[in-house]
Structure formats: C-alpha cells, structure tokens
Write a protein that holds these residues in place. Structure first.
Motif, PDB file in Angstrom:
ATOM      1  N   ASP A  43      25.228 -37.546  13.774  1.00  0.00           N
ATOM      2  CA  ASP A  43      24.812 -36.721  14.909  1.00  0.00           C
ATOM      3  C   ASP A  43      24.111 -37.550  15.980  1.00  0.00           C
ATOM      4  O   ASP A  43      24.102 -37.186  17.152  1.00  0.00           O
ATOM      5  N   ARG A  45      24.959 -40.450  16.867  1.00  0.00           N
ATOM      6  CA  ARG A  45      25.964 -41.316  17.515  1.00  0.00           C
ATOM      7  C   ARG A  45      25.573 -42.798  17.447  1.00  0.00           C
ATOM      8  O   ARG A  45      25.580 -43.512  18.452  1.00  0.00           O
ATOM      9  N   SER A  78      30.361 -45.088  26.260  1.00  0.00           N
ATOM     10  CA  SER A  78      31.773 -44.729  26.280  1.00  0.00           C
ATOM     11  C   SER A  78      32.400 -45.063  27.631  1.00  0.00           C
ATOM     12  O   SER A  78      32.099 -44.437  28.642  1.00  0.00           O
ATOM     13  N   ASN A  81      34.389 -42.328  29.583  1.00  0.00           N
ATOM     14  CA  ASN A  81      33.739 -41.221  30.294  1.00  0.00           C
ATOM     15  C   ASN A  81      33.328 -41.578  31.718  1.00  0.00           C
ATOM     16  O   ASN A  81      32.592 -40.837  32.364  1.00  0.00           O
ATOM     17  N   ARG A  85      31.101 -39.418  34.514  1.00  0.00           N
ATOM     18  CA  ARG A  85      29.765 -39.828  34.966  1.00  0.00           C
ATOM     19  C   ARG A  85      29.708 -39.818  36.494  1.00  0.00           C
ATOM     20  O   ARG A  85      28.721 -39.391  37.081  1.00  0.00           O
ATOM     21  N   MET A 101      21.090 -31.600  27.779  1.00  0.00           N
ATOM     22  CA  MET A 101      20.699 -31.334  26.385  1.00  0.00           C
ATOM     23  C   MET A 101      20.931 -32.511  25.449  1.00  0.00           C
ATOM     24  O   MET A 101      20.346 -32.591  24.373  1.00  0.00           O
ATOM     25  N   GLY A 104      21.129 -38.916  25.812  1.00  0.00           N
ATOM     26  CA  GLY A 104      21.423 -40.306  25.452  1.00  0.00           C
ATOM     27  C   GLY A 104      20.534 -41.241  26.259  1.00  0.00           C
ATOM     28  O   GLY A 104      19.342 -40.980  26.460  1.00  0.00           O
ATOM     29  N   TYR A 107      23.313 -41.280  30.496  1.00  0.00           N
ATOM     30  CA  TYR A 107      24.698 -41.413  30.961  1.00  0.00           C
ATOM     31  C   TYR A 107      24.984 -40.509  32.169  1.00  0.00           C
ATOM     32  O   TYR A 107      25.584 -40.923  33.147  1.00  0.00           O
ATOM     33  N   VAL A 124      16.950 -34.414  27.361  1.00  0.00           N
ATOM     34  CA  VAL A 124      16.494 -34.246  25.969  1.00  0.00           C
ATOM     35  C   VAL A 124      17.316 -35.146  25.051  1.00  0.00           C
ATOM     36  O   VAL A 124      18.555 -35.135  25.119  1.00  0.00           O
ATOM     37  N   ALA A 130      17.807 -44.200  21.663  1.00  0.00           N
ATOM     38  CA  ALA A 130      18.414 -43.751  22.928  1.00  0.00           C
ATOM     39  C   ALA A 130      17.312 -43.279  23.875  1.00  0.00           C
ATOM     40  O   ALA A 130      17.340 -43.573  25.086  1.00  0.00           O
ATOM     41  N   ASP A 152      14.700 -32.543  19.237  1.00  0.00           N
ATOM     42  CA  ASP A 152      15.902 -31.741  19.013  1.00  0.00           C
ATOM     43  C   ASP A 152      15.947 -30.645  20.074  1.00  0.00           C
ATOM     44  O   ASP A 152      15.008 -29.840  20.173  1.00  0.00           O
ATOM     45  N   ARG A 154      17.327 -27.939  20.166  1.00  0.00           N
ATOM     46  CA  ARG A 154      17.300 -26.560  19.648  1.00  0.00           C
ATOM     47  C   ARG A 154      15.888 -26.011  19.518  1.00  0.00           C
ATOM     48  O   ARG A 154      15.683 -24.814  19.454  1.00  0.00           O
ATOM     49  N   GLY A 168      26.720 -32.777  26.961  1.00  0.00           N
ATOM     50  CA  GLY A 168      27.572 -33.954  26.773  1.00  0.00           C
ATOM     51  C   GLY A 168      27.630 -34.399  25.329  1.00  0.00           C
ATOM     52  O   GLY A 168      27.185 -35.494  24.988  1.00  0.00           O
TER      53      GLY A 168
END
Ligand code: SAM
Length: 248
Positions: A43, A45, A78, A81, A85, A101, A104, A107, A124, A130, A152, A154, A168
């Motif tokens: 999760d 990454r 990436s 992407n 961006r 949300m 990273g 980005y 966030v 990151a 997090d 959430r 993203g």
C-alpha cells in the motif's frame, strides 16, 4: 532492446546489463547511479531496486519547471504519469481548497500549487519516506500553499472543506471514496479518481462506484470524463475519472 529512464541523475533499467550496455548508458547520460527497478509493492508503494552502478540513490528530478527530490530506493516515480501531472498543474484556480489524498512526494500537489495557485492544498501521505520528500519538495519549489500531513487519509480530521480532491492511487481506490465524499464541500466539487480497470469495465465500473457513493452522501454526479493514463497490464488500463458532483 536497451530501455532506460533517467530520473534526475539516476538511470533506471528493468533488467541486468552487460558491461557494454552499462558503458553506453554511462557515456550517453553521465548518470551517477544505475539501478535495476524490480517493482513496487504494498500500500505504501515501496520500490524494490538493485544498484548496479554507483551508490547514491537520492536525486533531484526536474519536470515541467518543478523540482522533485526523491530517493529511488525509498519512493516511487512513474514516468508514465507525466501527462497527467502536467494536466493537474493547470486544473485548479486560486479560490480552491484541494485535498490530495495520496500525495506521495508531491507528484500532483507540487505542479498544481505552482501553476494553478489554489488557496490551499492539503497533501496527505502515509509513508514517512514519501512525506519527508513531500516536505523537501514544498521547500525546494518555494511553495506556501501546500500543507503536508503525515498519516492515513481515512482518519484525517477534516470534513466538508474541499472543492477538489485528487485520488492518485490505484487498485484499491474505491475503498477511499467514502472519505473523499466526507472531505468534499457540501455544495460539491470535483474528484479526480484513479483506478485500474479491465478494458470491458472501463466506462462503467469506476463511474458506478462514484455515482453510488455520491448518492449515499447526498450528492449527485452531474458530469464525468474518463481518460486513459497508461496500460497497467494486458487488457487493464490505469484510468482517471474527473467526476463533478453537486450537493442535493
Ligand atoms: N500519483 C502518483 C504518481 O503520479 O506517480 C503516485 C502516488 S503513489 C501511487 C500513492 C501514494 O499514496 C503512496 O505514496 C502511498 O504511500 C500513499 N498512500 C497509500 N495509502 C494511503 C493512505 N491510506 N493515506 C495516505 N496516503 C496513502
């Protein structure tokens, strides 16, 4: 065929190299490090890499007038992407509050903050590595309108504040839609919802999830647009849905 990507002064390859290939890359790119990229997991990454030349894995990558400091052994980047961006850079405006949300290293937040100049972007990020580079990149790009938040999304202690939400993230994005609607202003706004979908569900599944969640939170989906970002796997696309919703 020899394929490589240059991030700052580091070169990424996807397979082992012969001595000749390594010398070719070194001559051509003048890079300080060559790493073999073996994938991204979990999760958070996290990249899995093997250094095949040099030692330093931290670099500063310049893209579209923005500076991104990152350590390729700790956080992802990436190349696929890039167009998204650039698109995100110009999609907001100075009256907006944005929540990124899955920020990273910034980005989307960094180019958006620089070019669209929204009032505020809450970025966030749950991965401390990151988050560290997100803070570094806010400083490097001299931005005053990005507030980084470690944690997090959430359990983020914010509600009904966002005009625009960037989601993203792929593979599990639908599980975060509830929070996106809690963050959205009561009158509504725009959600940029990323997902990975099979070709046959491209124009139905993501939109259906957004529509159903919108209804559950007292919004209606008034407009959407679906864009392909890149091929994710055979028959599967990474897409982004721009969804405009209004409070009912
Ligand atoms: N959009 C980026 C790009 O263009 O390359 C990729 C962002 S990356 C895939 C997603 C980020 O979301 C990762 O840095 C990961 O740590 C973060 N993340 C995952 N779950 C999260 C959560 N629950 N709350 C906040 N951040 C989260």
């Amino acid at each position: 065929m020899l394929r490589y990507q240059k991030i700052g002064d580091i070169v990424l390859v996807k397979r082992d190299l012969s001595q000749e290939e390594m010398e070719y890359i070194l001559n051509k790119t003048r890079c300080k490090t060559i790493v073999k990229y073996e994938g991204i997991s979990g999760d958070l990454r996290k990249p899995k890499i093997k250094i095949i030349y040099g030692s330093e894995t931290e670099t500063i990558h310049k893209e579209y007038g923005c500076l991104f400091k990152l350590d390729v052994s700790k956080v992802m980047w990436s190349m696929g992407n890039i167009e998204e961006r650039k698109r995100m850079a110009h999609i907001s405006h100075p009256r907006e509050i944005v929540v990124d949300m899955f920020a990273g290293i910034g980005y989307f937040s960094i180019p958006m903050a620089k070019y669209s100049k929204p009032k505020k972007i809450y970025g966030v990020e749950i991965n401390p590595d990151a988050y560290y580079y997100l803070r570094e990149n806010i400083k490097l790009n001299k931005l005053k309108n990005v507030e980084p938040i470690l944690g997090d999304n959430r359990v983020l202690n914010l509600e009904n504040i966002a005009d625009r939400i960037i989601m993203g993230y792929i593979l599990k994005t639908r599980f975060f839609l509830d929070k996106a609607f809690q963050l959205l202003k009561e009158e509504g706004g725009v959600i940029h919802y990323h997902d990975t979908l099979p070709e046959k569900a491209l124009y139905s599944e993501g939109v259906y999830n957004i529509m159903k969640t919108a209804e559950a939170y007292g919004y209606k989906l008034t407009y959407y647009d679906i864009r392909k970002i890149k091929k994710y796997a055979p028959g599967v696309w990474h897409i982004v849905i721009d969804a405009k919703v209004e409070g009912c």
